[in-house]
Design an enzyme around this catalytic site. Sequence first.
Site, short mmCIF file in Angstrom:
data_model
loop_
_atom_site.label_atom_id
_atom_site.label_comp_id
_atom_site.label_asym_id
_atom_site.label_seq_id
_atom_site.Cartn_x
_atom_site.Cartn_y
_atom_site.Cartn_z
CG ASP A 121 37.94 42.41 26.68
OD1 ASP A 121 39.03 43.20 26.66
OD2 ASP A 121 37.41 42.34 27.71
CB CYS A 140 35.87 41.02 36.93
SG CYS A 140 36.79 42.04 38.06
CE LYS A 181 43.40 43.55 32.19
NZ LYS A 181 43.45 43.15 33.63
CG HIS A 199 36.57 41.70 32.83
ND1 HIS A 199 36.18 42.76 33.23
CD2 HIS A 199 37.79 41.34 33.41
CE1 HIS A 199 36.69 43.03 34.20
NE2 HIS A 199 37.64 42.46 34.51
CD GLN A 205 44.02 39.31 30.82
OE1 GLN A 205 45.25 38.73 30.71
NE2 GLN A 205 43.42 39.87 31.84
C1 LIG Z 1 39.43 40.17 29.54
C2 LIG Z 1 39.37 41.55 30.16
N1 LIG Z 1 38.43 42.58 29.79
C3 LIG Z 1 38.32 43.79 30.57
C4 LIG Z 1 39.06 44.13 31.61
C5 LIG Z 1 39.13 45.27 32.26
O1 LIG Z 1 40.09 45.96 32.04
P1 LIG Z 1 40.42 47.39 32.62
O2 LIG Z 1 39.92 47.47 34.12
O3 LIG Z 1 41.93 47.98 32.61
O4 LIG Z 1 39.49 48.69 32.13
C6 LIG Z 1 39.95 43.05 32.08
C7 LIG Z 1 40.92 43.30 33.22
O5 LIG Z 1 41.04 42.39 34.19
C8 LIG Z 1 40.12 41.86 31.59
O6 LIG Z 1 41.08 40.76 31.76
#
Ligand SMILES: Cc1ncc(COP(=O)(O)O)c(C=O)c1O
Length: 419
Positions: free
Chosen positions: A213, A377, A239, A136, A216
Amino acid sequence: MSQPGAAPGQGRADAAVDWARVRSDFPLLRREVNGKPLVYFDSANTGQKPAAVIEAVDGFYRRHNANVSRAVHTLGGEATELYEDARRKLARFINVRPDELVLCSGTTFAINLVAYSWALPRLKAGDAILLTRMEHHANIVPWQLVAQRTGARIEVVELLPDGSLDLDMLRVKMTAGVKLLAIAHVSNVLGTVNPVREICHEARKRGIVTVVDGSQALPHRPVDVAAIGCDFYAFTGHKMCGPTGTGALWARREHLEAMPPFIGGGEMIREVRFDGTVFNDAPRKFEAGTPNIAGFAGLGAAVDYLEALGMDNVETREQELLAHLDEELAKVEGLRVYGTAPGKAAVVSFLVEGAHAHDLATLLDIEGVAIRSGQHCAHPLLQWFGIGATCRASLAFYNTHEEIEAFVAALRKVRGLLG
Ligand SMILES: Cc1ncc(COP(=O)(O)O)c(C=O)c1O
């Protein structure tokens, strides 16, 4: 707190969970959209909230509202207790120590904290940061900013055609110059579940610091961060049934102690003088300013909710739903799924021949179905596939088999409209 339809416990999957009752815990899922019952298939974007979480946020403002760690009065104590309770619950949920958990606004902040506070002072020209093709943007752009400022370079591990990580390439790329590996636990586009435990073990043997990260992963499966053996684990509350603007970074104590503060202000200090400031101990030294206290009261309730449901149950339920969705989508002519790695999570990115992703998503919305379309993203991932956008249906335990059928029927109908 309203009880989810399962006996408490994180134990093994329990076939007796009353999923209809679980679903009824989510008030928003009762609404209609465009005159049709809502089918919410966008949980990878943000998850829906059970009444217990909504009530915890509401209850904070109705009964406890005050700032944390500042006031000696009763309300101040209650607010601080709710905030610290969320830290303890989250720590227990992922099997780490509460004093190693920095509460923050979510994954994006958490990864930036590692980038600015751990990586920026340490990396230099000639060093490398290893990323994967499926990251992401929140796990790409902070590292690019660090690379620009330090002269370090970014290296990328590519994927196999089914969307799983090329583990051979990863091993080859773990060279002496690599100082940090940043990797998604679960891909938000492909659903690929990376073997982070094995990967972090390999990296550790080579002295490479690992950032996982977990955005998910945490909402969908049991996660034991201590067993993964990473250096940093970032996640987001919204999430995993919690409020927006909440999340955390777990870090090994030795890193937290060695890292300088990232943001300065109140709460993160012990003493401030014009000739120098003494910072608070970690994790407080990374929590400047007034936090999202109501949000963390809600996130604490979300952890209670998920624990009572049992994450094994959540995972089993979502795998059953995914199997059904895969089966139904396989019957739709001209539909291609992006990401078919074995053991993937319940995220399905797809395109239908002759239809643009945004057109499909817009027409599906008219049918009451909420899916995401676009690049999720993850521009570099879509560039690798050579496409501009996909549709993404992402499930959660509160979805139903009937919704899957309604979604696929709506997909067939709107596809027909697009010729
Ligand atoms: C794999 C992953 N990393 C990072 C993020 C970013 O999360 P946040 O916008 O809550 O900081 C997301 C959000 O869609 C995500 O799916």
